[in-house]
Design a protein around this motif. Structure first.
Motif, mmCIF file in Angstrom:
data_model
loop_
_atom_site.group_PDB
_atom_site.id
_atom_site.type_symbol
_atom_site.label_atom_id
_atom_site.label_comp_id
_atom_site.label_asym_id
_atom_site.label_seq_id
_atom_site.Cartn_x
_atom_site.Cartn_y
_atom_site.Cartn_z
ATOM 1 N N SER A 34 0.808 -1.205 0.000
ATOM 2 C CA SER A 34 0.000 0.000 0.000
ATOM 3 C C SER A 34 0.844 1.259 0.000
ATOM 4 C CB SER A 34 -0.930 -0.001 1.226
ATOM 5 O OG SER A 34 -0.166 -0.059 2.403
ATOM 6 N N ASN A 35 2.186 1.124 0.072
ATOM 7 C CA ASN A 35 3.011 2.328 0.075
ATOM 8 C C ASN A 35 3.534 2.678 -1.313
ATOM 9 O OD1 ASN A 35 5.024 0.512 -0.436
ATOM 10 N ND2 ASN A 35 6.062 0.734 1.545
ATOM 11 N N GLY A 36 3.069 1.929 -2.328
ATOM 12 C CA GLY A 36 3.386 2.352 -3.681
ATOM 13 C C GLY A 36 4.469 1.563 -4.377
ATOM 14 N N SER A 37 4.850 0.392 -3.878
ATOM 15 C CA SER A 37 5.917 -0.363 -4.528
ATOM 16 C C SER A 37 5.482 -0.981 -5.850
ATOM 17 C CB SER A 37 6.430 -1.459 -3.586
ATOM 18 O OG SER A 37 5.403 -2.381 -3.297
ATOM 19 N N GLN A 38 4.170 -1.099 -6.066
ATOM 20 C CA GLN A 38 3.687 -1.612 -7.343
ATOM 21 C C GLN A 38 2.362 -0.953 -7.669
ATOM 22 O OE1 GLN A 38 3.854 -5.845 -7.939
ATOM 23 N NE2 GLN A 38 2.016 -5.842 -9.203
ATOM 24 N N LYS A 39 2.191 -0.598 -8.936
ATOM 25 C CA LYS A 39 0.958 0.061 -9.347
ATOM 26 C C LYS A 39 -0.041 -0.974 -9.862
ATOM 27 C CE LYS A 39 3.007 4.512 -10.561
ATOM 28 N NZ LYS A 39 3.163 5.541 -11.622
ATOM 29 N N HIS A 40 -1.309 -0.632 -9.746
ATOM 30 C CA HIS A 40 -2.380 -1.481 -10.264
ATOM 31 C C HIS A 40 -3.362 -0.589 -10.994
ATOM 32 C CE1 HIS A 40 -1.126 -4.844 -7.659
ATOM 33 N NE2 HIS A 40 -0.875 -3.900 -6.769
ATOM 34 N N ASP A 41 -3.899 -1.071 -12.089
ATOM 35 C CA ASP A 41 -4.948 -0.304 -12.758
ATOM 36 C C ASP A 41 -6.104 -1.193 -13.198
ATOM 37 O OD1 ASP A 41 -3.910 -1.646 -14.898
ATOM 38 O OD2 ASP A 41 -3.261 0.137 -15.995
ATOM 39 N N SER A 42 -6.054 -2.471 -12.825
ATOM 40 C CA SER A 42 -7.141 -3.381 -13.177
ATOM 41 C C SER A 42 -7.487 -4.257 -11.991
ATOM 42 C CB SER A 42 -6.767 -4.249 -14.378
ATOM 43 O OG SER A 42 -5.754 -5.164 -14.030
ATOM 44 N N VAL A 43 -8.719 -4.772 -11.998
ATOM 45 C CA VAL A 43 -9.213 -5.657 -10.945
ATOM 46 C C VAL A 43 -9.982 -6.789 -11.606
ATOM 47 C CG1 VAL A 43 -10.786 -5.861 -8.982
ATOM 48 C CG2 VAL A 43 -9.351 -3.836 -9.197
ATOM 49 N N THR A 44 -9.822 -8.010 -11.098
ATOM 50 C CA THR A 44 -10.572 -9.164 -11.598
ATOM 51 C C THR A 44 -11.572 -9.598 -10.530
ATOM 52 O OG1 THR A 44 -8.693 -9.889 -12.935
ATOM 53 C CG2 THR A 44 -10.416 -11.509 -12.503
ATOM 54 N N VAL A 45 -12.838 -9.642 -10.936
ATOM 55 C CA VAL A 45 -13.940 -9.905 -10.008
ATOM 56 C C VAL A 45 -14.673 -11.170 -10.437
ATOM 57 C CG1 VAL A 45 -16.075 -8.986 -9.017
ATOM 58 C CG2 VAL A 45 -14.214 -7.423 -9.639
ATOM 59 N N GLY A 46 -14.980 -12.029 -9.477
ATOM 60 C CA GLY A 46 -15.790 -13.216 -9.757
ATOM 61 C C GLY A 46 -17.263 -12.930 -9.537
ATOM 62 N N LEU A 47 -18.084 -13.155 -10.570
ATOM 63 C CA LEU A 47 -19.532 -12.951 -10.487
ATOM 64 C C LEU A 47 -20.238 -14.144 -11.125
ATOM 65 C CD1 LEU A 47 -20.047 -9.174 -11.438
ATOM 66 C CD2 LEU A 47 -20.164 -10.200 -9.173
ATOM 67 N N PRO A 48 -21.539 -14.305 -10.886
ATOM 68 C CA PRO A 48 -22.283 -15.375 -11.568
ATOM 69 C C PRO A 48 -22.208 -15.199 -13.080
ATOM 70 C CG PRO A 48 -23.588 -14.408 -9.810
ATOM 71 C CD PRO A 48 -22.393 -13.532 -9.974
ATOM 72 N N PRO A 49 -22.339 -16.279 -13.854
ATOM 73 C CA PRO A 49 -22.326 -16.157 -15.314
ATOM 74 C C PRO A 49 -23.374 -15.155 -15.798
ATOM 75 C CG PRO A 49 -22.216 -18.456 -14.657
ATOM 76 C CD PRO A 49 -22.487 -17.676 -13.412
ATOM 77 N N ILE A 50 -22.993 -14.321 -16.745
ATOM 78 C CA ILE A 50 -23.873 -13.267 -17.248
ATOM 79 C C ILE A 50 -24.164 -13.550 -18.718
ATOM 80 C CG2 ILE A 50 -24.037 -10.789 -17.718
ATOM 81 C CD1 ILE A 50 -22.290 -10.337 -15.242
ATOM 82 N N PRO A 51 -25.392 -13.962 -19.057
ATOM 83 C CA PRO A 51 -25.696 -14.348 -20.433
ATOM 84 C C PRO A 51 -25.995 -13.171 -21.352
ATOM 85 C CG PRO A 51 -27.612 -14.686 -19.049
ATOM 86 C CD PRO A 51 -26.508 -14.243 -18.139
ATOM 87 N N SER A 52 -26.405 -12.043 -20.766
ATOM 88 C CA SER A 52 -26.868 -10.909 -21.565
ATOM 89 C C SER A 52 -26.728 -9.655 -20.726
ATOM 90 C CB SER A 52 -28.338 -11.118 -21.970
ATOM 91 O OG SER A 52 -28.934 -9.908 -22.370
ATOM 92 N N LEU A 53 -26.747 -8.510 -21.388
ATOM 93 C CA LEU A 53 -26.735 -7.243 -20.662
ATOM 94 C C LEU A 53 -28.039 -6.478 -20.856
ATOM 95 C CD1 LEU A 53 -23.084 -6.003 -21.340
ATOM 96 C CD2 LEU A 53 -23.986 -7.147 -19.324
ATOM 97 N N ASP A 54 -29.054 -7.164 -21.372
ATOM 98 C CA ASP A 54 -30.325 -6.489 -21.588
ATOM 99 C C ASP A 54 -31.007 -6.247 -20.249
ATOM 100 O OD1 ASP A 54 -33.073 -5.850 -22.245
ATOM 101 O OD2 ASP A 54 -32.578 -6.518 -24.266
ATOM 102 N N PRO A 55 -31.280 -4.987 -19.909
ATOM 103 C CA PRO A 55 -31.830 -4.688 -18.587
ATOM 104 C C PRO A 55 -33.303 -5.037 -18.407
ATOM 105 C CG PRO A 55 -31.601 -2.668 -19.856
ATOM 106 C CD PRO A 55 -30.979 -3.760 -20.675
ATOM 107 N N THR A 56 -33.985 -5.522 -19.455
ATOM 108 C CA THR A 56 -35.389 -5.896 -19.282
ATOM 109 C C THR A 56 -35.537 -7.240 -18.590
ATOM 110 O OG1 THR A 56 -35.598 -7.017 -21.429
ATOM 111 C CG2 THR A 56 -36.000 -4.640 -21.384
ATOM 112 N N ALA A 57 -34.450 -7.990 -18.463
ATOM 113 C CA ALA A 57 -34.494 -9.290 -17.771
ATOM 114 C C ALA A 57 -34.026 -9.108 -16.338
ATOM 115 C CB ALA A 57 -33.638 -10.309 -18.515
ATOM 116 N N TRP A 58 -34.063 -10.189 -15.582
ATOM 117 C CA TRP A 58 -33.661 -10.130 -14.167
ATOM 118 C C TRP A 58 -32.705 -11.278 -13.917
ATOM 119 C CZ3 TRP A 58 -33.975 -6.690 -10.378
ATOM 120 C CH2 TRP A 58 -33.801 -7.098 -9.064
ATOM 121 N N GLN A 59 -31.481 -11.077 -14.328
ATOM 122 C CA GLN A 59 -30.480 -12.118 -14.163
ATOM 123 C C GLN A 59 -29.227 -11.480 -13.602
ATOM 124 O OE1 GLN A 59 -31.059 -13.331 -18.350
ATOM 125 N NE2 GLN A 59 -31.323 -15.407 -17.599
#
Length: 684
Positions: A34-59
């Motif tokens: 946390s004192n700056g010895s290495q920089k980060h600009d991305s994060v990898t997150v685990g989420l449930p499988p996402i089949p679509s991004l259409d907001p009319t559904a509820w997934q």
């Protein structure tokens, strides 16, 4: 309706009390500190499988749709408080029915175009389109909008819907009944705007990277259905200058949570992951304590009557109360390795309505007396009951809780339960649907959870029981109507809607017309005799029954083909004769009349308390009625509150400001607020 606006000018909404989840871990990883010895600009997150991004559904897509790649009029801040996003402010009329939202003029799409009121109107009407049969309206604010459901079912015109664009930066919503939780619901994925130019050109896959245009802090740069998704910063994004809108992460990699999330996390394949397995939780507590985070969810797990329509000894309240008193909640939580808090009421201790509840305490000696009084001493004469729960893969903690309860009831009362692990796809219909075919007398592990905060939900799910009114006569009548493809009582009276020849001739409409007139007369009389003004207002339709009926008839007259005439008849048939296929859906007029005629006083009280919640401004104001409803459900032992669960997850030490989703869909969300150590500071 009065057009006079009250003096309240909303810039935020005081809905459910929520808790910030801003995490500042201090451990160091190899090559990273946390004192700056290495920089980060991305994060990898685990989420449930996402089949679509259409907001009319509820997934699962709602975990990234709302707030991260699409931004609504309102949204959650990183403390889960509702704040203005694309909206600058809003006003509401004195009667609570007309809401006007004023948009910021600097909000932009990722292609640089301005975000306007027309984009919201387009998205909402797309969801309401009668041809959009897969749209899950229950997961939106739209059913509360004047004439919205009627338009969706074909009995009203598009122009009748209570949504109007006043100008490019002003949109008005007219409701059927007051809904002071509206700003909360406008933060949901279903309320997000869409770019009409893109969606019209690519209606089924507009969200693919080569077409995607969003107005959130991130855009979709890579998408594989049910696979990896890559989000990158939206260079055209302009957030509300009065809010913190985005952190400093440049790239968010979303991958389907693996079967062994803890192992993936330890192998540095994931930077943020939810932990659901008690054994993984125990390991994390021992070895990753400073990277483990726990936040109470807004939910309650209950041991609930399973909605079987068969008659059984469980219809006897003494049997149900004996079962309730024979369960030691501390033993249940111990079986979960401490991933929950025991509760005798509907809600965690911080929930406003819990102070009006006292629950039923464990008392095995008294439970044995109650069972003997019911005619079943030491369980003699009782059949083996079913205990439905999720499978180990879908919800291991719930299965472990079920096993603990099974053992306790056998040991304490000599009552046998057969555990039936059920896949999530089926179990969801058991929990949230109406009565189901093949369900045998028994109980289920029932998760009462908020989909979103709103005064109408202040009972924290106890209303689920009140929708079913469990006594046998009710279950038999409404259940028989619900488990059939079409309500058999209605088929007998009006004909089968699956018969394509029906509805083409006016003679098929005559029985429906007579039924509508009879039902409407009863329902108006029932509404008029109510002494509580809120209940009377709720029961009096803002759209007269005659107008809805005439809309169906007009659509039949305007039909160009026999198929269209048949469909108009089916729409009218459903309005009059159908049974709700889910707890919150609207029943047909016939079923509504039957329910009003057959509720006993307790069940009528449930209806009143449940209804009145939505007429309050805040959860705290709704708490007294919500508490009365929950306590009555407890007293009748239809549901036995057991524990409220914890959202438990791991984050690498360099990742901060992860927002834990405390609502029904779990995991983490509002990914736009994440920050990383030494990344480029572009916080807005």
């Amino acid at each position: 309706m009065s057009k006079k606006l009250n003096k309240r000018k909303y810039t935020a909404f005081s809905g459910a009390a929520t808790v910030a989840i801003a995490m500042t871990a201090s451990l160091t990883l190899a090559g990273c500190s946390s004192n700056g010895s290495q920089k980060h600009d991305s994060v990898t997150v685990g989420l449930p499988p996402i089949p679509s991004l259409d907001p009319t559904a509820w997934q699962a897509q709602i975990l990234i749709d709302q707030g991260t790649v699409l931004e609504g009029l309102t949204g959650y801040d990183k403390n889960l408080k509702i704040v203005p996003k694309v909206a600058d402010h809003w006003t509401t009329s004195e009667d609570g029915l007309t809401w006007t939202f004023y948009l910021r003029k600097d909000a932009k799409w990722s292609n640089g175009d301005p975000v306007t009121a027309h984009d919201f109107y387009y998205a909402w009407m797309r969801m309401l389109d009668p041809k959009n049969t897969s749209a899950q309206l229950w997961a939106s604010f739209l059913p509360t909008v004047k004439n919205a459901t009627n338009y969706h079912t074909g009995s009203a015109k598009k122009s009748d819907v209570g949504i109007k664009v006043i100008n490019d930066y002003e949109i008005q919503i007219q409701l059927q009944n007051p809904n002071y939780g509206l700003p909360n619901e406008l933060a949901l994925a279903s309320a997000m705007p869409l770019d009409p130019k893109v969606v019209d050109k690519h209606p089924t896959n507009w969200y693919l990277p080569q077409y995607f245009v969003g107005n959130g802090p991130y855009v979709v740069s890579s998408f594989k259905p049910n696979g990896k998704i890559v989000l990158t910063r939206n260079k055209h994004y302009v957030g509300n200058k009065n809010e913190v809108n985005v952190g400093n992460v440049q790239t968010i990699n979303i991958v389907p949570t693996p079967t062994s999330p803890l192992q993936a996390y330890k192998a540095n394949q994931l930077d943020v992951v939810q932990i659901n397995n008690p054994s993984d939780f125990q390991y994390a507590e021992r070895s990753l304590k400073n990277e483990l985070h726990e936040v109470p969810n807004y939910d309650v797990y209950t041991f609930a009557f399973d909605k079987s329509i068969e008659k059984s000894p469980l219809d006897n309240p003494l049997v149900r109360k004996a079962i309730a008193e024979a369960i030691d909640r501390n033993k249940v939580v111990k079986a979960l390795s401490g991933m929950a808090n025991p509760t005798e009421v509907f809600g965690p201790s911080s929930w406003p309505a819990t102070k009006y509840q006292h629950g039923i305490k464990a008392n095995v000696a008294d439970a044995k007396k109650l069972l003997a009084k019911a005619g079943y001493p030491n369980g003699k004469g009782l059949p083996t009951f079913e205990l439905y729960t999720w499978t180990e893969t879908d919800n291991r903690p719930a299965l472990l809780a079920a096993e603990s309860i099974q053992q306790q009831l056998k040991q304490n009362l000599n009552i046998n339960f057969k555990i039936e692990p059920t896949p999530s796809s089926v179990y969801g219909s058991y929990v949230w649907g109406n009565y189901q075919k093949g369900v045998k007398p028994g109980y289920m592990m029932f998760n009462q959870a908020l989909n979103w905060p709103s005064p109408a939900n202040a009972d924290l799910g106890a209303a689920q029981a009140s929708w079913y009114d469990f006594h046998y006569e009710w279950r038999n009548y409404v259940g028989q109507a619900a488990i059939a493809n079409n309500n058999p009582y209605s088929v007998t009276k009006y004909g089968n809607p699956d018969d394509k020849s029906k509805g083409i001739s006016w003679s098929d409409w005559v029985p429906l017309e007579k039924a509508y007139q009879k039902d409407a007369k009863f329902l108006m009389a029932f509404a008029n005799k109510q002494t509580d003004p809120d209940i009377k207002k709720y029961l009096t339709p803002i759209i007269p029954y005659s107008q809805t009926w005439n809309g169906f008839v007009q659509s039949w007259k305007d039909a160009k083909t026999d198929a269209d005439k048949h469909q108009a008849w089916v729409n009218a048939w459903n309005w009059i004769g159908s049974a709700s296929n889910s707890g919150g859906a609207t029943d047909g007029l016939d079923i509504t009349v039957w329910k009003d005629q057959h509720r006993n006083q307790t069940e009528y009280n449930w209806f009143v308390w449940n209804t009145k919640q939505q007429f309050y401004d805040t959860d705290a104001q709704a708490a007294a009625d919500a508490g009365k409803l929950a306590q009555s459900i407890i007293d009748n032992a239809w549901m036995v509150p057991l524990y409220d669960s914890m959202n438990t997850y791991l984050t690498k030490p360099f990742v901060h400001n992860v927002v834990a989703n405390r609502f029904a869909w779990g995991n983490v969300f509002q990914l736009q607020y994440m920050t990383v150590d030494n990344g480029k500071d572009t916080t807005q």
